[in-house]
Design a protein around this motif. Structure first.
Motif, mmCIF file in Angstrom:
data_model
loop_
_atom_site.group_PDB
_atom_site.id
_atom_site.type_symbol
_atom_site.label_atom_id
_atom_site.label_comp_id
_atom_site.label_asym_id
_atom_site.label_seq_id
_atom_site.Cartn_x
_atom_site.Cartn_y
_atom_site.Cartn_z
ATOM 1 N N GLU A 69 28.345 -38.331 -63.789
ATOM 2 C CA GLU A 69 27.861 -37.594 -62.639
ATOM 3 C C GLU A 69 28.856 -36.559 -62.140
ATOM 4 O OE1 GLU A 69 26.837 -39.824 -59.093
ATOM 5 O OE2 GLU A 69 26.534 -37.812 -58.248
ATOM 6 N N ALA A 70 30.131 -36.982 -62.069
ATOM 7 C CA ALA A 70 31.152 -36.078 -61.544
ATOM 8 C C ALA A 70 31.261 -34.825 -62.416
ATOM 9 C CB ALA A 70 32.489 -36.789 -61.471
ATOM 10 N N ILE A 71 30.927 -34.971 -63.691
ATOM 11 C CA ILE A 71 31.020 -33.828 -64.590
ATOM 12 C C ILE A 71 29.701 -33.066 -64.637
ATOM 13 C CG2 ILE A 71 31.277 -33.219 -67.028
ATOM 14 C CD1 ILE A 71 33.325 -35.598 -67.033
ATOM 15 N N ASP A 72 28.594 -33.820 -64.632
ATOM 16 C CA ASP A 72 27.285 -33.167 -64.634
ATOM 17 C C ASP A 72 27.161 -32.195 -63.465
ATOM 18 O OD1 ASP A 72 26.533 -34.467 -66.875
ATOM 19 O OD2 ASP A 72 25.464 -36.075 -65.841
ATOM 20 N N ARG A 73 27.810 -32.556 -62.359
ATOM 21 C CA ARG A 73 27.742 -31.692 -61.186
ATOM 22 C C ARG A 73 28.392 -30.325 -61.424
ATOM 23 N NH1 ARG A 73 30.612 -34.642 -56.994
ATOM 24 N NH2 ARG A 73 29.931 -36.593 -57.927
ATOM 25 N N GLN A 74 29.299 -30.255 -62.409
ATOM 26 C CA GLN A 74 29.984 -28.985 -62.642
ATOM 27 C C GLN A 74 29.174 -28.028 -63.528
ATOM 28 O OE1 GLN A 74 34.268 -29.068 -63.444
ATOM 29 N NE2 GLN A 74 34.312 -31.242 -62.954
ATOM 30 N N PHE A 75 28.176 -28.586 -64.243
ATOM 31 C CA PHE A 75 27.434 -27.754 -65.189
ATOM 32 C C PHE A 75 25.936 -27.722 -64.874
ATOM 33 C CE2 PHE A 75 31.223 -29.124 -67.436
ATOM 34 C CZ PHE A 75 31.704 -27.924 -67.921
ATOM 35 N N GLN A 76 25.318 -26.604 -65.214
ATOM 36 C CA GLN A 76 23.865 -26.533 -65.151
ATOM 37 C C GLN A 76 23.295 -27.250 -66.377
ATOM 38 O OE1 GLN A 76 22.775 -22.376 -64.896
ATOM 39 N NE2 GLN A 76 24.465 -21.933 -63.500
#
Lengths: 72, 206
Positions: free
Chosen positions: B96-103
């Motif tokens: 989640e913490a990484i998904d938030r950085q990418f579309q």
């Protein structure tokens, strides 16, 4: 024609390159991507900063800078 | 013992005292248990004093002491692992913490786009950067932080990290990728904002 790599995948290679040699194809597509993507260039520089934090703990306070890891 | 040697020894004891805060913050980042970190640094200092003759005036005293500390930290880590204090790494797809950085498309989210941190040397010279770095390391989940610090603070190869942790090398790369992305986002929020971080470790020397 090489398919343009996406930023998320590019960051995977930026990270991996700090831990293992990349293959030729990986190197080329990363270089191509970095050439065209400014945020990824910033990310790449930030990963480099993180990669160097360790040196700033054990470097000599008054070192002669010969180890390339000067401390403040 | 010649007077000169005694004097050198005395000078080294002073350097030990001066480097101690840095040893403690290093050990804390790696072990994530303040009391254990203190004990481990104590042991390293005792060994450094005991083996003072071995050092014999070679250059790089602080580096030598850090080398001793790294061995002690590895011992402490192995003990932590034996005692079952490590949460096993499960790739539960929690990105989640990484998904938030990418579309979805794989491009950066506009709000998460990395910006320019400026000259790395100026960054390293900035006390605020180190406070933010400490706070962001503490915010990382233990098992991700452990692999990151084994790699980037202790300087182990991923092959050696596999031996110490029982992870597969591929998992190591996945974890390091996540750790770096999370740290860069966390540091960017804390470092580039006017805000002081919520808490920094005051232990770190200058």
């Amino acid at each position: 024609m090489i398919k343009m790599m996406l930023c998320r995948e590019a960051t995977r290679l930026m990270s991996k390159r700090l831990d293992a040699p990349l293959g030729l194809g990986e190197r080329l597509s990363l270089r191509l991507h970095l050439g065209m993507c400014r945020p990824c260039r910033h990310c790449n520089a930030q990963f480099d900063v993180l990669h160097r934090v360790g040196h700033h703990f054990d470097a000599e306070p008054n070192a002669d800078k010969s180890d390339n890891a000067p401390r403040s | 013992m010649a007077a000169e040697t005694t004097q050198n020894t005395h000078a080294r004891m002073q350097r030990l005292a001066a480097v101690r805060p840095r040893l403690v913050s290093f050990a804390r980042l790696q072990l994530r248990e303040p009391a254990l970190a203190e004990d481990t640094v104590q042991e390293a200092l005792a060994t450094a004093i005991e083996k003072d003759d071995d050092f014999a005036g070679r250059s790089g005293y602080e580096t030598w002491v850090f080398g001793i500390l790294k061995y002690k930290i590895l011992d402490a880590l192995r003990a932590q692992r034996r005692q079952g204090k490590w949460q096993p790494f499960v790739d539960d797809g929690d990105n989640e913490a990484i998904d938030r950085q990418f579309q979805q498309s794989g491009h950066w989210q506009v709000a998460a786009r990395p910006s320019d941190w400026g000259d790395p040397e100026a960054t390293f010279a900035n006390e605020h950067f180190w406070q933010v770095f400490d706070a962001c390391m503490i915010a990382l989940p233990d098992n991700i932080a452990r692999v990151f610090s084994l790699r980037e603070l202790m300087g182990l190869s991923t092959a050696d990290i596999c031996k110490e942790t029982g992870l597969k090398e591929n998992n190591c790369w996945v974890i390091l990728h996540r750790a770096r992305l999370r740290l860069r986002a966390c540091i960017e929020r804390g470092y580039l904002s006017e805000h002081a971080p919520q808490h920094g470790l005051s232990e770190r020397g200058k």
